[in-house]
Design an enzyme around this catalytic site. Structure first.
Site, short mmCIF file in Angstrom:
data_model
loop_
_atom_site.label_atom_id
_atom_site.label_comp_id
_atom_site.label_asym_id
_atom_site.label_seq_id
_atom_site.Cartn_x
_atom_site.Cartn_y
_atom_site.Cartn_z
N TYR A 10 0.70 -1.19 0.13
CA TYR A 10 0.09 -0.11 0.15
C TYR A 10 0.75 1.44 0.00
CZ TYR A 10 -4.18 -2.85 0.72
OH TYR A 10 -5.21 -3.73 0.28
N VAL A 11 1.91 1.28 0.94
CA VAL A 11 2.63 2.52 1.09
C VAL A 11 3.50 2.67 -0.10
CG1 VAL A 11 4.33 3.72 2.39
CG2 VAL A 11 2.50 2.62 3.63
N GLU A 164 -5.11 4.46 4.25
CA GLU A 164 -5.70 3.81 3.17
C GLU A 164 -7.00 4.03 2.65
OE1 GLU A 164 -5.15 -0.44 3.79
OE2 GLU A 164 -3.23 -0.28 4.48
N LYS A 213 5.10 8.82 14.68
CA LYS A 213 4.27 7.98 13.96
C LYS A 213 3.45 7.13 15.05
CE LYS A 213 2.12 5.82 10.60
NZ LYS A 213 1.25 6.37 9.78
N HIS A 220 -4.97 8.36 17.42
CA HIS A 220 -6.18 8.15 16.64
C HIS A 220 -6.93 6.91 17.41
CE1 HIS A 220 -3.58 9.91 12.93
NE2 HIS A 220 -4.07 10.87 14.05
N TYR A 260 -3.98 20.47 27.43
CA TYR A 260 -3.84 18.93 28.07
C TYR A 260 -3.15 17.76 27.26
CZ TYR A 260 -8.19 21.03 30.26
OH TYR A 260 -8.93 21.94 31.03
N ARG A 262 0.20 18.05 26.82
CA ARG A 262 1.76 17.92 27.14
C ARG A 262 2.27 16.98 28.23
NH1 ARG A 262 4.93 20.28 23.32
NH2 ARG A 262 3.99 22.15 22.63
N CYS A 271 -13.02 18.20 40.04
CA CYS A 271 -13.79 17.95 38.98
C CYS A 271 -13.41 16.60 38.23
CB CYS A 271 -14.09 19.03 37.99
SG CYS A 271 -14.66 20.46 38.72
N ARG A 334 -8.51 20.53 47.12
CA ARG A 334 -9.41 19.39 46.76
C ARG A 334 -8.65 18.63 45.88
NH1 ARG A 334 -14.90 22.02 46.25
NH2 ARG A 334 -13.65 23.43 45.05
N1 LIG Z 1 -1.01 0.52 5.16
C1 LIG Z 1 -0.86 1.68 5.50
O1 LIG Z 1 -1.84 2.80 5.26
C2 LIG Z 1 0.31 2.50 6.25
C3 LIG Z 1 0.00 3.72 6.48
C4 LIG Z 1 1.31 4.18 7.15
C5 LIG Z 1 2.45 3.42 7.48
N2 LIG Z 1 2.36 2.37 7.04
C6 LIG Z 1 3.60 1.37 7.44
O2 LIG Z 1 4.35 1.29 6.00
C7 LIG Z 1 4.96 -0.10 6.15
C8 LIG Z 1 4.52 -0.76 4.77
O3 LIG Z 1 3.01 -0.91 4.98
P1 LIG Z 1 2.06 -1.67 3.67
O4 LIG Z 1 0.72 -1.40 4.13
O5 LIG Z 1 2.52 -0.92 2.37
O6 LIG Z 1 2.88 -3.08 3.54
P2 LIG Z 1 2.44 -4.41 2.64
O7 LIG Z 1 2.44 -5.57 3.27
O8 LIG Z 1 1.20 -4.02 1.91
O9 LIG Z 1 3.84 -4.20 1.68
C9 LIG Z 1 4.80 -4.53 1.72
C10 LIG Z 1 5.74 -4.95 0.75
O10 LIG Z 1 6.87 -5.17 0.78
C11 LIG Z 1 7.37 -6.21 0.02
N3 LIG Z 1 8.81 -6.82 0.71
C12 LIG Z 1 9.08 -7.43 1.64
N4 LIG Z 1 10.41 -7.59 1.90
C13 LIG Z 1 11.04 -7.07 0.90
C14 LIG Z 1 12.24 -6.93 0.26
N5 LIG Z 1 13.20 -7.55 0.76
N6 LIG Z 1 12.52 -6.24 -0.83
C15 LIG Z 1 11.43 -5.74 -1.63
N7 LIG Z 1 10.01 -5.80 -1.24
C16 LIG Z 1 9.98 -6.30 -0.03
C17 LIG Z 1 6.20 -7.32 0.26
O11 LIG Z 1 6.34 -8.32 -0.75
C18 LIG Z 1 5.01 -6.37 0.15
O12 LIG Z 1 4.83 -6.24 -0.96
C19 LIG Z 1 4.66 -0.84 7.44
O13 LIG Z 1 5.62 -0.46 8.16
C20 LIG Z 1 3.26 0.07 7.91
O14 LIG Z 1 3.35 -0.24 9.18
C21 LIG Z 1 1.46 1.66 6.34
#
Ligand SMILES: NC(=O)c1ccc[n+]([C@@H]2O[C@H](COP(=O)([O-])OP(=O)(O)OC[C@H]3O[C@@H](n4cnc5c(N)ncnc54)[C@H](O)[C@@H]3O)[C@@H](O)[C@H]2O)c1
Length: 442
Positions: A10-11, A164, A213, A220, A260, A262, A271, A334
């Site tokens: 995803y990222v 996402e 993070k 959240h 509130y 810090r 209260c 109090r």
């Molecule tokens: N999904 C979110 O919305 C989101 C938001 C912020 C942060 N994050 C963080 O970002 C990171 C990634 O999350 P994600 O949801 O994209 O994970 P994901 O599992 O969807 O994707 C990770 C990818 O990395 C690949 N991978 C693993 N080992 C590898 C290597 N040695 N070389 C190349 N590719 C490799 C996997 O095959 C997979 O496709 C995590 O640390 C997560 O906590 C995720």
């Protein structure tokens, strides 16, 4: 810039496509051949609003391609963005296996390259606990690369704040950009990568970026849990929770605001403890489980206990306490956490002197006097009339007030009393380096 993105989840996929869309030349790397093939076919390996069209577009224009060849990707880029997964282990700990492996692979590829192509920068975008980058990944990188991070290779942490579902839209309008930089040059590379995007840019030390993070995500989760618990209590009590929250959210002074938020000492007063207790009691009577609300007071109690432990750890017995009322500018005692602190220290046999300019026995009237008489009957003997009287007595001083008269009198350095700072003194940063200073949460 020429960018390699490790991990096409995803990222990684969203970052790769959006960076390509911004005009960078991007190569995505994944160990999963299916994802590599999909991207090269112009198709997104994840389902996200607009990502399908965007990947087709940037792959079509040649701005984005994918490979499983780490060496080739590193060789053809000046910056690597690490976006591999960091899932939970069964015991809740963070799995760093993928991060370690990819870091080692990037380091080995850079070693083969032998410095040709200038200094490379490795940017970690995955979520990882404070210390992971500097204590775990940098040593791996340095070992496999054979150089020094911050000198021969740049290192930065750049957490991802996109949601996402709307991450493509969020990429071009991020809430903020956080750059944890090992050295300024590493941070400059990350800043250049996102140049032109709106939102404030924060350049901070690497562990701070990692922690931000977690602060965000913990908050959240807490917000959602709080709203849901409150909703359940309201429903049980026959109240429209959305109407309650409409008004709650409209308060930008105390509710949706920095108020509130810090880190510091325990709360108290006439209260908050009372009202939390009765709300939790009402929920319990209605058979509504509210674990977050029910644990607010126990959580508060822990901070009181930590202050006592800081005193105990000094091994000293003569204690001075500045501040007694529950917050500045009032003589209300109090449920003051400082009264509770004084009472416990007194109970443990510490030789205590207290000074609070707002509190004098003659002014303790009505409810307050009664409170003191039941909770701290020896208060009169413990109260000192002046700041100096407390300082002359104390081997350890608890500072629970920012009264200017106290601040200006507090001694510095070795030889004086140990200072236990409950309020984050204005000169806390400087004092932190001094012997005999302990802060509560910094
Ligand atoms: N999904 C979110 O919305 C989101 C938001 C912020 C942060 N994050 C963080 O970002 C990171 C990634 O999350 P994600 O949801 O994209 O994970 P994901 O599992 O969807 O994707 C990770 C990818 O990395 C690949 N991978 C693993 N080992 C590898 C290597 N040695 N070389 C190349 N590719 C490799 C996997 O095959 C997979 O496709 C995590 O640390 C997560 O906590 C995720």
């Amino acid at each position: 810039m020429r960018v390699s993105v490790f991990g096409l989840g995803y990222v990684g996929c969203v970052s790769a496509a959006c960076l390509a869309d911004m005009g960078h030349e991007v190569v995505g790397v994944d160990v999963n051949q299916v994802k590599v093939d999909l991207v090269n076919d112009g198709r997104a390996p994840v389902v996200e609003e607009r990502i399908g069209e965007l990947v087709a577009e940037v792959v079509g224009s040649g701005a984005l391609r994918a490979t499983d060849d780490v060496r080739e990707a590193v060789m053809n880029s000046e910056v690597s963005l690490v976006c591999v997964g960091t899932p939970s282990e069964p015991n809740g700990s963070l799995c760093t296996t993928y991060l370690e492996r990819v870091t080692e692979q990037i380091g080995a590829a850079l070693a083969e390259q032998g410095g040709r192509g200038g200094r490379h920068t490795v940017v970690f975008r995955s979520t990882m606990l404070p210390g992971t980058c500097l204590d775990l990944l940098v040593p791996i990188l340095e070992k496999s690369f054979g150089g020094t991070a911050g000198v021969d290779v740049g290192v930065a942490v750049n957490p991802e704040f996109l949601r996402e579902g709307t991450s493509v839209r969020d990429f071009s309008d991020p809430p903020k950009t956080v750059i944890g930089e090992l050295d300024p040059a590493s941070g400059d590379v990350v800043a250049a990568l996102y140049d032109g995007l709106p939102g404030e840019v924060f350049r901070v030390p690497v562990p701070t970026a990692e922690a931000i993070k977690y602060a965000d995500n913990a908050f959240h989760g807490l917000k959602i849990g709080f709203a849901n618990e409150l909703g359940a209590v309201c429903q049980a009590l026959g109240v429209d929770s959305h109407q309650v929250m409409d008004v709650f959210l409209a308060d930008r002074k105390l509710n949706i605001s920095p108020a509130y938020l810090r880190p510091g000492f325990a709360f108290g007063g006439s209260c908050l403890p009372k009202d939390l207790r009765s709300l939790v009691y009402a929920a319990q009577r209605a058979d509504v489980s509210v674990p977050i609300l029910a644990h607010v007071l126990p959580s508060n109690e822990e901070h009181l206990q930590r202050a006592i432990e800081l005193v105990e750890r000094t091994g000293r017995r003569k204690v001075g306490l500045f501040g007694l009322s529950f917050k500045p500018g009032t003589d209300d005692l109090r449920e003051s956490p400082l009264v509770e602190l004084a009472e416990r220290l007194f109970g443990k046999g510490y030789d205590l002197r207290i000074h609070d300019a707002n509190v004098s026995l003659s002014r303790l009237l009505g409810a307050n006097r009664e409170y003191i008489e039941t909770r701290l009957p020896h208060l009169a003997q413990l109260l000192a009339d002046s700041v100096d009287e407390v300082l002359e007595h104390a081997e350890v001083v608890l500072v629970g007030t920012k009264d200017p008269a106290v601040l200006s009198a507090l001694p510095h350095g070795a030889g004086g009393p140990v200072i236990v700072d409950l309020v984050r003194l204005p000169d806390a940063e400087a004092r932190r380096a001094e012997p005999g200073y302990v802060g509560l949460a910094w």
